[in-house]
Design an enzyme around this catalytic site. Structure first.
Site, PDB file in Angstrom:
ATOM      1  N   CYS A  20       0.855  -1.193   0.000  1.00  0.00           N
ATOM      2  CA  CYS A  20       0.000   0.000   0.000  1.00  0.00           C
ATOM      3  C   CYS A  20       0.888   1.239   0.000  1.00  0.00           C
ATOM      4  CB  CYS A  20      -0.894  -0.044   1.235  1.00  0.00           C
ATOM      5  SG  CYS A  20      -1.440   1.533   1.842  1.00  0.00           S
ATOM      6  N   CYS A  23       0.658   3.366   3.071  1.00  0.00           N
ATOM      7  CA  CYS A  23       1.431   2.774   4.178  1.00  0.00           C
ATOM      8  C   CYS A  23       2.901   3.182   4.050  1.00  0.00           C
ATOM      9  CB  CYS A  23       1.338   1.245   4.159  1.00  0.00           C
ATOM     10  SG  CYS A  23      -0.351   0.631   4.163  1.00  0.00           S
ATOM     11  N   ASP A 409      32.669  18.170 -23.043  1.00  0.00           N
ATOM     12  CA  ASP A 409      34.126  18.081 -23.090  1.00  0.00           C
ATOM     13  C   ASP A 409      34.451  17.495 -24.470  1.00  0.00           C
ATOM     14  OD1 ASP A 409      36.824  17.871 -22.237  1.00  0.00           O
ATOM     15  OD2 ASP A 409      36.496  15.752 -21.822  1.00  0.00           O
ATOM     16  N   ASP A 603      34.215  13.144 -19.371  1.00  0.00           N
ATOM     17  CA  ASP A 603      34.667  11.753 -19.194  1.00  0.00           C
ATOM     18  C   ASP A 603      34.695  11.340 -17.729  1.00  0.00           C
ATOM     19  OD1 ASP A 603      36.899  12.991 -18.167  1.00  0.00           O
ATOM     20  OD2 ASP A 603      38.196  12.532 -19.869  1.00  0.00           O
ATOM     21  N   ASP A 607      37.045  16.050 -15.075  1.00  0.00           N
ATOM     22  CA  ASP A 607      36.027  17.093 -15.189  1.00  0.00           C
ATOM     23  C   ASP A 607      35.128  17.183 -13.965  1.00  0.00           C
ATOM     24  OD1 ASP A 607      36.636  18.071 -17.815  1.00  0.00           O
ATOM     25  OD2 ASP A 607      35.841  16.216 -18.622  1.00  0.00           O
TER      26      ASP A 607
END
Length: 714
Positions: A20, A23, A409, A603, A607
């Site tokens: 549920c 619930c 990039d 990558d 970065d």
């Protein structure tokens, strides 16, 4: 200050018997209030309760959590992840369904007798009350227990109140029939939700069950969790790879589709890395384990997908808040509907308006929204993972709908990140083969990627006895004698230094010039190849409504601009350091509208600052890369830029399905609330507007699992 020093750890529980959505919300909110718990999230789709807990209070939190779950929902059992699971759970669930069908059958027969048999008065009442208790006694009991615990406004209370109210106004057949219809609907709804859960689980069925550990000349079957780093495992044809490792013996084709979405098998041989979750197809592989199961690729992927619900989308948060206030408001309106009109309208009967109010109550349950929306988002995340796209939360999946700026990039994202010889130009009657040979001999002692690419292109073995007078000229290149000929190999400055006239190439890339005995011989162009689907990806992003594509690279301006023009990228910023990339993202951030989002695709290795600064950070080719998985919000497990398009398309599809459910559920309920208020809708229609709409919404939510992203257009 003391609070900042408290160490937080993650704790997970399996909620057995959770069927549920209301619930789930109750448990999530109830457990949040436990001392020592910083955050609490219930994943309805996986029946998992995830907590962030202060380490020093862990034992107390575990005990209190179990007690709280039992108090809030007595039929649900909270078990710590790792505790013994009930393997007979599916069987038990089937037995429960069978018992429910028998009860409903008996109730239906008794109701039919009450309607068609010539009985009246007390006998009729007793017949219907027995039928009612057989069919809905458990619902009334749950409602009473919840009221005692102070939890009034839930579906059990609404249904019990509505049907008991029907008995109060002497609508016995309707009271029993509505409870019967409600229970039948709940049965089908439960089956639909379980089917949905199984569909999602099937998508992520990548957890290995065992590992064949080599002990001398015998194989011992162990749980992957029990295998240590450095142990040797054997993977037979047809078995899943249980742990990350390196192949030390054998070769085989492996199916990577479960992790990457790629349909074409890869070949692995001795010396190659192999990742858990792959499927061995035809050869026998002996592998040295390099990571414990908890740190393995499959474990991290499963953890990310299963816990993605801890980061909820704004739509989910809105529905959670909406459900919290919606039901009490409807109950207050129902009370007003029951008592105000009879007092104000001449000739109005209380029994008529109470009946209308009861219909109003049945309609009010917000189950369709509370169940279907989390399932829709979880299904979207599951479908993405099957396509090789890991989304760390439904908030990131929803954010992709508002992306208007995609920033890339260059190296490893739009290009392959692998240098190779793309052109050889020869002059003064020197052959291309000799140009490549002289360059390979000149670069024999260099470890630079450029030198490696030249040696790789040459393919033949270098006979070092032919090399004499080797001299490295820092910043210029190399001077060397090869088989009696003086070779100069390097950049244009080297040619100018030795007063050698040379041809300037038109090609873009790194140029290695060669001179033989002080005469220009030619040059070699070395390039980082653009990925095959990069151009189509940029065009497809434009079709999806992306305003601007930007490339940020540390490469030289000439190379960056050439690749940008080739791919059709709107803006190129070259010769950037990592901090300069962050500055460019911040400039874009100032240009965009408040609701628009920026995606940065890199990558994932160098970065990290930019991935963190963008609204959504995507790591490309992150399979097996810890840095990528940690830094990014979305991890593309292959090296294909086209997966960016797939991710956005899937996000849009998921949002469409979620909003279809929201508008459908609220629209149907609004219509039936009006019909109920004006006395047109009966309880039969009211139950359909609750259970029927929920069932349809759940089935609609599961359509996202069947979505195949459209191919990137050429």
């Amino acid at each position: 200050m003391e609070a900042l020093q408290k160490k937080m750890i993650k704790k997970e529980f399996t909620l057995e018997g959770l069927d549920c959505a209301n619930c789930a919300l109750k448990i999530e909110n109830g457990v949040k209030d436990i001392s020592g718990v910083r955050s609490s999230t219930v994943n309805f789709a996986t029946k998992t309760l995830s907590l962030e807990v202060e380490e020093q209070q862990l034992e107390n939190v575990i005990t209190v959590t179990k007690e709280t779950v039992k108090r809030l929902e007595p039929h649900i059992h909270a078990k710590e992840k790792g505790e013994h699971e009930h393997h007979s759970h599916d069987h038990d669930h089937g037995s429960f369904n069978q018992t429910m069908v028998i009860r409903l059958g008996i109730g239906a027969i008794l109701t039919a007798i009450g309607i068609f048999a010539p009985v009246t008065g007390m006998i009729e009442f007793e017949l219907f009350i027995i039928a009612y208790l057989v069919v809905g006694g458990d619902i009334v009991l749950r409602a009473v227990k919840n009221i005692i615990r102070g939890q009034v406004f839930d579906e059990h209370f609404l249904m019990a109140l509505a049907t008991i109210g029907a008995f109060a106004v002497k609508q016995y057949p309707e009271g029993v029939a509505v409870m019967l219809f409600y229970q039948v609907g709940e049965l089908f709804q439960g089956m639909a939700v379980n089917r949905s859960r199984k569909s999602i689980s099937k998508l992520m069925n990548i957890r290995p069950e065992f590992a064949n550990v080599k002990m001398g000349k015998t194989l011992l079957k162990k749980s992957p969790e029990d295998v240590q780093i450095g142990e040797i495992i054997v993977i037979k044809p047809g078995e899943k790879v249980p742990l990350d490792g390196v192949v030390i013996e054998g070769s085989s084709m492996i199916d990577t589709s479960a992790l990457t979405g790629e349909s074409v098998p890869r070949q692995v041989k001795a010396g190659d890395e192999i990742l858990s979750g792959f499927m061995n197809q035809n050869g026998l592989l002996t592998v040295k384990v390099t990571k414990l199961f908890g740190e393995s690729t499959v474990s991290k992927i499963l953890d990310l997908v299963e816990n993605a619900s801890s980061r909820k989308a704004p739509t989910e948060n809105f529905i959670t808040k909406f459900a919290r206030y919606y039901t009490p408001v409807v109950v207050i309106v129902a009370l007003a509907l029951a008592f105000i009109p009879p007092m104000l309208i001449s000739g109005a009967h209380f029994s008529d308006w109470i009946y209308r109010a009861l219909v109003f109550l049945v309609i009010s349950c917000p189950c369709a929204l509370v169940v279907s929306i989390p399932l829709g988002f979880f299904g979207g995340i599951g479908a993405a993972s099957k396509s090789g796209i890991l989304v760390k939360g439904s908030n990131y999946l929803e954010a992709l709908n508002d992306v208007k700026y995609v920033v890339f990039d260059k190296t490893g994202t739009l290009t392959k990140g692998v240098f190779q010889v793309t052109k050889i130009y020869s002059a003064n009657n020197v052959s291309e083969e000799d140009i490549l040979k002289y360059a390979a001999y000149a670069e024999t002692h260099s470890n630079h990627p450029i030198a490696e690419s030249i040696r790789k292109a040459y393919k033949e073995a270098v006979m070092e006895q032919l090399i004499t007078n080797y001299e490295e000229l820092s910043g210029f290149g190399v001077k060397v004698t090869v088989d009696g000929k003086e070779i100069l190999a390097g950049n244009r400055k080297l040619m100018k230094q030795h007063n050698i006239s040379f041809s300037e190439p038109a090609e873009i890339g790194t140029i290695v010039y060669l001179a033989v005995d002080n005469e220009f011989a030619g040059y070699i162009v070395i390039s980082d190849e653009v990925k095959e689907d990069a151009g189509n990806t940029i065009r497809s992003l434009k079709k999806l409504g992306i305003k601007k594509t930007v490339m940020l690279t540390g490469d030289v301006q000439k190379v960056g601009k050439a690749i940008g023009q080739k791919l059709g990228i709107d803006e190129v910023h070259a010769e950037l350091l990592p901090q300069n990339k962050v500055e460019e993202i911040e400039k874009l951030d100032q240009q965009k509208l408040p609701k628009e989002k920026i995606v940065f695709v890199g990558d994932g290795l160098n970065d990290t600052p930019v991935l963190a600064r963008a609204d959504v950070g995507m790591a490309m080719g992150g399979l097996g890369s810890d840095a990528a998985i940690e830094a990014a919000d979305i991890v593309i497990m292959t090296d294909e830029p086209s997966k960016i398009v797939d991710a956005i398309q899937l996000a849009k599809r998921t949002r469409n399905i979620v909003w279809q459910n929201i508008l459908f559920a609220l629209g149907i309920k609004a219509v039936f609330l009006l019909l109920g208020a004006f006395g047109i809708a009966t309880m039969w229609e009211a139950v359909f507007s609750d259970v029927g709409v929920t069932l349809l919404a759940v089935l609609n939510a599961m359509r996202v699992l069947r979505v195949k992203p459209s191919p990137v257009s050429a």
